[in-house]
Design a protein around this motif. Structure first.
Motif, short mmCIF file in Angstrom:
data_model
loop_
_atom_site.label_atom_id
_atom_site.label_comp_id
_atom_site.label_asym_id
_atom_site.label_seq_id
_atom_site.Cartn_x
_atom_site.Cartn_y
_atom_site.Cartn_z
N PRO A 176 0.78 -1.25 0.00
CA PRO A 176 0.00 0.00 0.00
C PRO A 176 0.81 1.29 0.00
CG PRO A 176 0.05 -0.93 2.21
CD PRO A 176 0.74 -1.92 1.31
N ASN A 177 2.12 1.20 -0.11
CA ASN A 177 2.93 2.41 -0.19
C ASN A 177 2.86 3.01 -1.60
OD1 ASN A 177 3.82 2.39 2.41
ND2 ASN A 177 5.94 1.85 1.95
N PRO A 178 3.24 4.27 -1.74
CA PRO A 178 3.28 4.87 -3.08
C PRO A 178 4.52 4.44 -3.85
CG PRO A 178 4.01 6.44 -1.43
CD PRO A 178 3.59 5.21 -0.67
N MET A 179 4.50 4.64 -5.17
CA MET A 179 5.68 4.41 -6.00
C MET A 179 6.48 5.71 -6.02
SD MET A 179 4.00 2.53 -9.29
CE MET A 179 2.29 2.97 -9.15
N VAL A 180 7.76 5.62 -5.69
CA VAL A 180 8.57 6.84 -5.61
C VAL A 180 9.94 6.59 -6.24
CG1 VAL A 180 9.47 8.63 -4.05
CG2 VAL A 180 7.41 7.37 -3.41
N GLY A 181 10.42 7.60 -7.00
CA GLY A 181 11.76 7.53 -7.59
C GLY A 181 12.55 8.77 -7.22
N TRP B 73 14.91 3.95 -6.21
CA TRP B 73 13.45 3.93 -6.13
C TRP B 73 13.02 3.04 -4.98
CZ3 TRP B 73 16.18 1.42 -9.98
CH2 TRP B 73 15.97 0.05 -10.12
N HIS B 74 11.77 3.20 -4.59
CA HIS B 74 11.20 2.37 -3.54
C HIS B 74 10.87 1.03 -4.20
CE1 HIS B 74 9.28 1.32 0.12
NE2 HIS B 74 8.04 1.52 -0.26
N ARG B 75 11.52 -0.04 -3.71
CA ARG B 75 11.43 -1.32 -4.42
C ARG B 75 10.35 -2.25 -3.87
NH1 ARG B 75 16.24 -3.07 -7.21
NH2 ARG B 75 17.64 -1.30 -7.43
N ALA C 128 12.80 5.70 -1.62
CA ALA C 128 13.51 6.04 -2.86
C ALA C 128 14.75 6.89 -2.61
CB ALA C 128 12.55 6.77 -3.79
N GLU C 129 14.59 7.99 -1.86
CA GLU C 129 15.70 8.93 -1.68
C GLU C 129 16.85 8.30 -0.88
OE1 GLU C 129 12.61 8.80 -0.62
OE2 GLU C 129 12.04 10.69 0.33
N VAL C 130 16.50 7.41 0.04
CA VAL C 130 17.54 6.71 0.81
C VAL C 130 18.33 5.77 -0.12
CG1 VAL C 130 17.92 5.05 2.68
CG2 VAL C 130 16.26 6.92 2.97
N PRO D 15 9.54 13.94 0.84
CA PRO D 15 10.18 12.99 1.76
C PRO D 15 9.41 12.87 3.06
CG PRO D 15 11.81 14.46 0.78
CD PRO D 15 10.46 15.00 0.39
N CYS D 16 9.34 11.67 3.60
CA CYS D 16 8.55 11.46 4.81
C CYS D 16 9.29 11.98 6.03
CB CYS D 16 8.17 10.00 4.97
SG CYS D 16 9.56 8.91 5.23
N SER D 17 8.51 12.39 7.03
CA SER D 17 9.09 12.97 8.24
C SER D 17 8.70 12.14 9.46
CB SER D 17 8.57 14.40 8.40
OG SER D 17 7.16 14.40 8.23
N THR E 168 8.28 8.12 11.44
CA THR E 168 8.85 6.78 11.51
C THR E 168 7.75 5.78 11.24
OG1 THR E 168 10.47 7.53 13.09
CG2 THR E 168 10.12 5.16 12.97
N GLY E 169 7.86 5.08 10.13
CA GLY E 169 6.89 4.03 9.80
C GLY E 169 7.62 2.71 9.91
N LEU E 170 7.64 1.95 8.82
CA LEU E 170 8.44 0.72 8.80
C LEU E 170 9.91 1.07 8.64
CD1 LEU E 170 6.13 -1.42 6.49
CD2 LEU E 170 6.35 -1.57 8.97
N THR E 171 10.18 2.31 8.19
CA THR E 171 11.55 2.79 8.02
C THR E 171 11.68 4.16 8.70
OG1 THR E 171 11.09 3.96 5.95
CG2 THR E 171 11.70 1.65 5.75
N PRO F 102 -1.48 11.56 6.23
CA PRO F 102 -1.63 12.54 7.31
C PRO F 102 -0.41 12.61 8.24
CG PRO F 102 -3.21 10.73 7.54
CD PRO F 102 -2.56 10.56 6.21
N ARG F 103 0.41 11.58 8.23
CA ARG F 103 1.62 11.62 9.07
C ARG F 103 2.68 12.54 8.46
NH1 ARG F 103 2.73 5.30 9.18
NH2 ARG F 103 2.29 5.71 6.98
N VAL F 104 2.50 12.88 7.19
CA VAL F 104 3.50 13.71 6.49
C VAL F 104 2.85 15.04 6.08
CG1 VAL F 104 5.24 13.77 4.66
CG2 VAL F 104 4.51 11.57 5.59
N ARG G 48 -3.56 5.85 -7.21
CA ARG G 48 -4.19 4.86 -6.34
C ARG G 48 -3.99 5.26 -4.88
NH1 ARG G 48 -1.63 3.02 -10.67
NH2 ARG G 48 -2.57 1.39 -11.96
N PHE G 49 -2.75 5.52 -4.51
CA PHE G 49 -2.39 5.91 -3.14
C PHE G 49 -3.13 7.19 -2.74
CE2 PHE G 49 0.71 8.31 -0.45
CZ PHE G 49 0.81 7.43 0.61
N ILE G 50 -3.15 8.17 -3.64
CA ILE G 50 -3.75 9.47 -3.33
C ILE G 50 -5.27 9.35 -3.19
CG2 ILE G 50 -4.20 11.77 -4.31
CD1 ILE G 50 -1.27 11.64 -5.42
#
Ligand code: AOF
Ligand code: ZN
Length: 352
Positions: free
Chosen positions: A23-28, A42-44, A51-53, A76-78, A80-83, A107-109, A139-141
């Motif tokens: 359920p995460n978004p696709m990010v590059g 990218w987020h694999r 992605a940015e990491v 970028p997320c601010s 702490t989720g799974l990462t 809403p966490r970001v 989809r995510f949005i």
């Protein structure tokens, strides 16, 4: 190279995660100095690094040039989720400029990522190819902003407008689409989190509803059968992939999860709420006529993918009529595919 061009590269990379990250978004992301791309990421997979990491990891331990820009298709997320939070990683690595495609509606970001970067003295450029970035993560949005999965209605019809042929032949289901389109339709399945059919479709066609013609994940199979008319020996109940049955009364089906629906509840509302609860961001509705019609009547859809095959059926079940002009029409094998979207999609729009 300009901002738009580099963000397009981020989106190409993001799409490598299709079918893997939900359920995460696709990010590059790309790290750029002048006209040189230094590294990409990218987020694999869901639960793995963002992605940015990955992009900074690909650059390695060497310092990040002061004039380098990190492009990333989502804020970028601010949190702490799974990462851990990506913002802290960018700050710690000494990135000086970040260019962002669109804000993260989570809403966490939702803006806190940008605020945190600015607070740390990082120059932030926002809304680079915003519409394109939102389209890739529609989809995510939709799931976060509308509290329901993104809904894709799909059907195949004969060239004269029928979903099937009456009277039915003795050889079971009649083919409408060509094999090239069947392969594509399996790719579509692999890109969505859930696939839905009604009870008549199970009864008449006995579909498998899995991904076989391409490498990819099978979506959650969802069967809507309030009155329990689907045979227990149907392929969808074979336990080969996770399956959810929405039913009025519990059935003896050991391989299948069941959600009990009360008489007075609207089945579509119930189903969408149940999927939302499971963080299912997208739903591919593959029939039959009645169920597709109900989604259209309730105006519950985001995309229609209509396959028009070569055969002439002369009589049968009439295909639904979509009310919008197709955004585009594609050729696939001997078929044509019409794509309709509820909202306008940016050009060039990846249709899937
Ligand atoms: C980013 N870069 O590549 C992605 C982001 O549970 P986690 O740690 O995977 O966090 C999931 C949330 O992080 C997700 O809901 C979305 O808000 C954001 N996804 N953020 O900075 C990424 N995939
Ligand atoms: Zn992140």
């Amino acid at each position: 190279m300009d901002h738009a061009h580099l963000m397009q590269r981020c989106l190409q990379l993001a799409r490598n995660g299709a079918g893997m990250v939900a359920p995460n978004p696709m990010v590059g992301a790309v790290l750029v100095q002048g006209d040189r791309i230094l590294s990409e990421g990218w987020h694999r997979a869901h639960g793995s690094a963002h992605a940015e990491v990955n992009c900074l990891h690909a650059w390695g331990d060497q310092p990040i040039p002061a004039d380098a820009i990190l492009y990333v298709s989502l804020e970028p997320c601010s949190h702490t989720g799974l990462t851990p939070p990506c913002t802290e990683h960018l700050i710690a690595r000494g990135v000086k400029t970040v260019a962002i495609g669109c804000t993260d509606p989570d809403p966490r970001v939702s803006g806190r990522g940008i605020a945190r970067l600015r607070e740390a003295g990082i120059a932030v450029i926002t809304d680079v190819q915003r519409d394109e970035c939102r389209w890739v993560n529609r989809r995510f949005i939709t799931s976060i902003e509308q509290q329901r999965p993104y809904i894709i209605l799909k059907w195949a019809r004969s060239s004269d407008g029928f979903l099937d042929c009456h009277p039915r032949g003795t050889r079971g289901v009649q083919r409408i689409s060509s094999f090239a389109t069947d392969v594509l339709a399996h790719r579509w399945r692999s890109e969505e989190q859930a696939i839905l059919v009604g009870s008549r479709t199970v009864l008449n066609d006995n579909p498998r509803l899995d991904v076989r013609h391409v490498a990819g994940r099978s979506p959650l199979r969802v069967i809507l059968d309030r009155s329990g008319i689907t045979p227990a020996a149907s392929h969808v109940y074979d336990g080969s992939t996770p399956t959810l049955l929405i039913t009025g009364k519990k059935r003896a089906l050991p391989n299948v999860e069941q959600a009990l629906i009360k008489d007075e509840i609207d089945p579509l509302d119930f189903l969408l709420a149940e999927l939302q609860r499971r963080k299912v961001r997208s739903l591919l509705v593959e029939g039959g006529r009645e169920l597709l019609g109900r989604f259209m009547e309730k105006d519950l859809w985001d995309e229609v993918r209509e396959i028009v095959g070569e055969p002439l059926f002369l009589q049968g079940t009439p295909a639904p009529r979509h009310t919008r002009q197709p955004l585009r029409t594609l050729a696939s094998g001997s078929d044509r595919i019409h794509l309709c979207t509820r909202t306008s999609a940016p050009e060039p729009a990846w249709p899937w």
